[in-house]
Design a protein around this motif. Structure first.
Motif, PDB file in Angstrom:
ATOM      1  N   ALA A  21     -65.410  -7.655 -27.162  1.00  0.00           N
ATOM      2  CA  ALA A  21     -66.530  -7.167 -26.350  1.00  0.00           C
ATOM      3  C   ALA A  21     -67.608  -8.238 -26.236  1.00  0.00           C
ATOM      4  CB  ALA A  21     -67.125  -5.893 -26.951  1.00  0.00           C
ATOM      5  N   LEU A  22     -68.377  -8.163 -25.150  1.00  0.00           N
ATOM      6  CA  LEU A  22     -69.500  -9.067 -24.883  1.00  0.00           C
ATOM      7  C   LEU A  22     -70.684  -8.242 -24.426  1.00  0.00           C
ATOM      8  CD1 LEU A  22     -67.468 -11.587 -22.721  1.00  0.00           C
ATOM      9  CD2 LEU A  22     -68.387 -12.145 -24.977  1.00  0.00           C
ATOM     10  N   THR A  23     -71.885  -8.585 -24.884  1.00  0.00           N
ATOM     11  CA  THR A  23     -73.077  -7.879 -24.432  1.00  0.00           C
ATOM     12  C   THR A  23     -74.242  -8.852 -24.303  1.00  0.00           C
ATOM     13  OG1 THR A  23     -74.622  -6.057 -24.910  1.00  0.00           O
ATOM     14  CG2 THR A  23     -73.656  -7.165 -26.810  1.00  0.00           C
ATOM     15  N   PHE A  24     -74.892  -8.841 -23.138  1.00  0.00           N
ATOM     16  CA  PHE A  24     -76.063  -9.680 -22.895  1.00  0.00           C
ATOM     17  C   PHE A  24     -77.329  -8.971 -23.364  1.00  0.00           C
ATOM     18  CE2 PHE A  24     -73.301 -11.772 -19.784  1.00  0.00           C
ATOM     19  CZ  PHE A  24     -73.722 -13.098 -19.849  1.00  0.00           C
ATOM     20  N   SER A  25     -78.322  -9.762 -23.759  1.00  0.00           N
ATOM     21  CA  SER A  25     -79.634  -9.194 -24.059  1.00  0.00           C
ATOM     22  C   SER A  25     -80.274  -8.714 -22.766  1.00  0.00           C
ATOM     23  CB  SER A  25     -80.530 -10.238 -24.734  1.00  0.00           C
ATOM     24  OG  SER A  25     -80.740 -11.348 -23.875  1.00  0.00           O
ATOM     25  N   PRO A  26     -81.209  -7.764 -22.831  1.00  0.00           N
ATOM     26  CA  PRO A  26     -81.834  -7.237 -21.608  1.00  0.00           C
ATOM     27  C   PRO A  26     -82.512  -8.302 -20.749  1.00  0.00           C
ATOM     28  CG  PRO A  26     -82.281  -5.791 -23.464  1.00  0.00           C
ATOM     29  CD  PRO A  26     -81.624  -7.005 -24.031  1.00  0.00           C
ATOM     30  N   ASP A  27     -82.988  -9.411 -21.381  1.00  0.00           N
ATOM     31  CA  ASP A  27     -83.636 -10.469 -20.619  1.00  0.00           C
ATOM     32  C   ASP A  27     -82.662 -11.569 -20.204  1.00  0.00           C
ATOM     33  OD1 ASP A  27     -83.146 -11.790 -22.969  1.00  0.00           O
ATOM     34  OD2 ASP A  27     -85.246 -12.110 -23.499  1.00  0.00           O
ATOM     35  N   SER A  28     -81.379 -11.380 -20.480  1.00  0.00           N
ATOM     36  CA  SER A  28     -80.307 -12.306 -20.073  1.00  0.00           C
ATOM     37  C   SER A  28     -80.374 -13.659 -20.760  1.00  0.00           C
ATOM     38  CB  SER A  28     -80.314 -12.513 -18.539  1.00  0.00           C
ATOM     39  OG  SER A  28     -80.168 -11.294 -17.868  1.00  0.00           O
ATOM     40  N   ARG A  29     -81.126 -13.796 -21.845  1.00  0.00           N
ATOM     41  CA  ARG A  29     -81.265 -15.085 -22.532  1.00  0.00           C
ATOM     42  C   ARG A  29     -80.241 -15.275 -23.646  1.00  0.00           C
ATOM     43  NH1 ARG A  29     -86.310 -14.720 -25.226  1.00  0.00           N
ATOM     44  NH2 ARG A  29     -85.946 -16.888 -25.888  1.00  0.00           N
ATOM     45  N   PHE A  30     -79.594 -14.191 -24.078  1.00  0.00           N
ATOM     46  CA  PHE A  30     -78.669 -14.265 -25.202  1.00  0.00           C
ATOM     47  C   PHE A  30     -77.406 -13.478 -24.884  1.00  0.00           C
ATOM     48  CE2 PHE A  30     -82.984 -14.560 -26.800  1.00  0.00           C
ATOM     49  CZ  PHE A  30     -82.938 -15.660 -27.642  1.00  0.00           C
ATOM     50  N   LEU A  31     -76.318 -13.890 -25.538  1.00  0.00           N
ATOM     51  CA  LEU A  31     -75.047 -13.182 -25.414  1.00  0.00           C
ATOM     52  C   LEU A  31     -74.470 -12.990 -26.811  1.00  0.00           C
ATOM     53  CD1 LEU A  31     -72.633 -12.200 -23.528  1.00  0.00           C
ATOM     54  CD2 LEU A  31     -71.666 -14.485 -23.935  1.00  0.00           C
TER      55      LEU A  31
END
Length: 387
Positions: free
Chosen positions: A320-330
């Motif tokens: 699984a992969l999940t981005f942070s809400p601000d798209s700065r981290f994965l």
């Protein structure tokens, strides 16, 4: 602290805890814990992810658990000790975090259950922590769960091919289609919530949620095998649908679909990559792929070129992969029991140079919007802001 941590159980699912209101509940319990009160500046720099997995029904001795883990955004690291942990009755194979409320929905072997963040953070002895969702009890293994962006609709896709859509939290049935697919492997809501795409052999189907009906079928080509799907928004603000596919001999591919005509717009071959996980950043700029070999690939959604590559992020396939809400981290996870935090690299855009009469150059810096006029010797003459 490090950007990779091992949590002691095979990890099947991961989700960033989305809302500040949810995180504030977790911070409250942390502040009131026996570990003492952390400075508010430290709390402000931290976020949380939820991880789920375990040893399944076997006698491996590995429990089935849901944990909440801290992400320190100042040091770009995952904290070693979870701040919340609860043992569950079955393997939490899939999960979906509600975008606004303090609730996590997990798909266990026969039923789906709801868990409140407070119960995961501060479980009490003798208290029932698992709330069975009646409408999803004894329905078999659900392979996909998804909320729309408003959190007003929940969709569940089963191993038996049944697609169920409910109003949330009333659980009033919107759609119950027993023959949606051979099995439902993936679900994604459009940004507007109007459409739901369900993926399962041998095709994808597009559903109008309000009309409770299928409006399109998206077929594979040649040796494609659809693996995962995600809606997003492009630079023009138009909705697009991405489908990650596997091929028999050519590796993986990412297919972009027009959400008006439901026709293919383009296809990008990811040669030699066997895709096992896929996600899109909330800002729509990046597509992330996990591979069978444990690598993580991040590409630009506009140029469809590699932006970042993390070789051997894991010892085995990425689940699984999940981005942070601000798209700065994965965050990527795997059966190897590890979670890895990757910082999305910020690469400056290339400036554009044009020569004018008299040896004067115009330099436009796209990222800031400033235009610089330079003479032939490189001396700055004037700077203007020009969007």
């Amino acid at each position: 602290m490090a950007n990779t941590q091992t949590y002691g159980f095979p990890i099947y699912a991961a989700d960033w805890i989305p809302e500040e209101t949810v995180r504030s509940k977790i911070d409250k319990y942390k502040e009131n814990s026996e570990d003492g009160i952390e400075p508010s500046s430290s709390l402000a720099s931290r976020s949380c992810i939820a991880l789920a997995g375990g040893g399944g029904e076997g006698r491996s001795g590995i429990p089935n658990v849901i944990v909440i883990c801290r992400v320190d955004l100042e040091t770009n690291s995952l904290l070693e000790q979870p701040v919340g942990r609860v043992v569950v009755s079955g393997l939490p194979y899939r999960m979906a975090a509600h975008p606004r409320e303090g609730a996590l929905i997990c798909a266990l072997p026969e039923s789906c259950k709801r868990f409140d963040w407070e119960n995961i953070m501060r479980p009490r002895e003798g208290e029932e922590l698992e709330e069975v969702i009646n409408e999803l009890e004894d329905v078999g293994q659900q392979l996909a769960l998804a909320f729309n962006q408003e959190g007003s609709v929940l969709a569940a896709g089963g191993e038996d091919g049944t697609l169920r859509i409910f109003e949330w939290p009333s659980m009033k049935t919107i759609l119950n289609e027993s023959n949606a697919h051979g099995e439902v492997k993936n679900l994604t809501f459009s940004e507007s919530g109007k459409f739901l795409v369900s993926l399962g052999g041998p095709l994808c189907r597009v559903w109008d949620v309000n009309a409770s009906t299928a409006v399109a079928s998206l077929s594979k080509e040649k040796d494609e095998l659809f693996a995962s799907c995600r809606f997003s928004v492009d630079n023009s603000g138009d909705e697009v649908l991405y489908i990650a596919a596997k091929t028999v001999e050519r590796g993986g591919s990412i297919i972009t679909w027009d959400t008006t005509s439901w026709k293919r717009k383009q296809s990008k071959l990811l040669k030699n990559y066997s895709i096992t996980a896929f996600n899109v950043s909330p800002d729509g700029k990046f597509l992330a792929f996990g591979t069978l070999e444990g690598d993580v690939l991040i590409i630009s959604s506009t140029k469809m070129k590699t932006h970042q590559f993390v070789k051997k992020a894991h010892l085995g396939l990425v689940t699984a992969l999940t981005f942070s809400p601000d798209s700065r981290f994965l965050v990527s996870v795997s059966f190897d029991s590890r979670a890895k935090l990757s910082v999305i690299e910020q690469k400056p855009e290339t400036s554009t140079w044009n020569k004018l009469a008299g040896g004067v150059f115009v330099v436009r810096v796209a990222s800031s919007g400033f235009v610089l006029f330079l003479d032939g010797k490189g001396d700055q003459i004037i700077a203007m802001f020009c969007k």
